[in-house]
Design a protein around this motif. Sequence first.
Motif, PDB file in Angstrom:
ATOM      1  N   VAL A 266       0.833  -1.208   0.000  1.00  0.00           N
ATOM      2  CA  VAL A 266       0.000   0.000   0.000  1.00  0.00           C
ATOM      3  C   VAL A 266       0.865   1.254   0.000  1.00  0.00           C
TER       4      VAL A 266
ATOM      5  N   TYR B 110       0.092   3.475  -3.391  1.00  0.00           N
ATOM      6  CA  TYR B 110      -0.829   4.606  -3.249  1.00  0.00           C
ATOM      7  C   TYR B 110      -0.110   5.927  -2.983  1.00  0.00           C
TER       8      TYR B 110
ATOM      9  N   ARG C  99      -6.435   4.092   2.959  1.00  0.00           N
ATOM     10  CA  ARG C  99      -6.533   2.798   2.299  1.00  0.00           C
ATOM     11  C   ARG C  99      -5.980   1.691   3.193  1.00  0.00           C
TER      12      ARG C  99
ATOM     13  N   ASP D 153      -8.651   0.731   5.752  1.00  0.00           N
ATOM     14  CA  ASP D 153      -9.749  -0.012   5.129  1.00  0.00           C
ATOM     15  C   ASP D 153      -9.326  -1.440   4.778  1.00  0.00           C
ATOM     16  N   LEU D 154      -8.139  -1.570   4.229  1.00  0.00           N
ATOM     17  CA  LEU D 154      -7.661  -2.884   3.815  1.00  0.00           C
ATOM     18  C   LEU D 154      -7.352  -3.778   5.007  1.00  0.00           C
TER      19      LEU D 154
ATOM     20  N   ASP E 102      -7.111   6.525  -6.674  1.00  0.00           N
ATOM     21  CA  ASP E 102      -8.439   5.915  -6.556  1.00  0.00           C
ATOM     22  C   ASP E 102      -8.594   4.859  -7.649  1.00  0.00           C
TER      23      ASP E 102
END
Length: 278
Positions: free
Chosen positions: A137, A141, A149, A152-153, A242
């Motif tokens: 990540v 990102y 992120r 969330d992941l 995104d």
Amino acid sequence: MSLGDGASGEGDGEYGGVGQTRTRLPDRPGDVYGGARRGRSSSRSLVTVVGVVVLLIAAIAFANRGGDSASSDGNGDGKAGATPTAATGTRPVRTKAGAIPSGYAHDQQGAQSAAANYAVALGSTGMFDTSQRHAIVDAVYAPAVAAARQSDLDKAYSNEKFLANIGLAKDGTAPSGETFVSRIIPAGTKTTKYGSESATVELWYTSLFGLSGEGSTNPVSESWYTTTYEMAWINGDWKVTDFTQKDGPVPVGRDQKASTADDMTKAVEEYGGFTYAR
């Protein structure tokens, strides 16, 4: 002799029958298949040869034009759209962040290569390991969205119900005697929007996912998706800000016999992935 003559079915004694080869005898006065016929055949052959040469020249010109277009578009001339994948001579990446390629060219080719390689990382088994997931990540990102992120992941990949549904243990590992397979294979990319600081890239790919093993209740299966990545040029490299995903396009399946669990496990262990470049 022309093929048309041999298949005409005319009842001359020089034929062996419909569709059979006719043997030309020495020229005779008045022979309808003699000298006069030969001149016509030569003319027809000349026209055929000239036609083939013209078509060949046109095909070569078209191919060269297509190659120039792909190379120009791939080098970031501001035009958005799909072009045939062709070697451009541009090095795909300069460095890597951990196991993930980085340092992409600041053009459309670089944005597409980044999207393909980032998708491979995001669809790998590494996402089911906490430390590997965090590294992926952070590498993929943009800094402004990476933290969100990540959170969330972490929630998604630590969900015990989700893990149980795909046959994994609470820590994301496969049961003893089975191999977890999660692999993305890009089939193509295209840029739908491009600017010096941002790009929108669509990636069409196939995904292999499941558990390979004799006792697997979730065998490895194939799926097709298209993911649209919003990319930003940040600190000298392309990063994801995104994405959205949709099914397909899905090709028609062939009547091929599914491989054994042992063959599938060997393939996953023996065949490595690629660094993708547009």
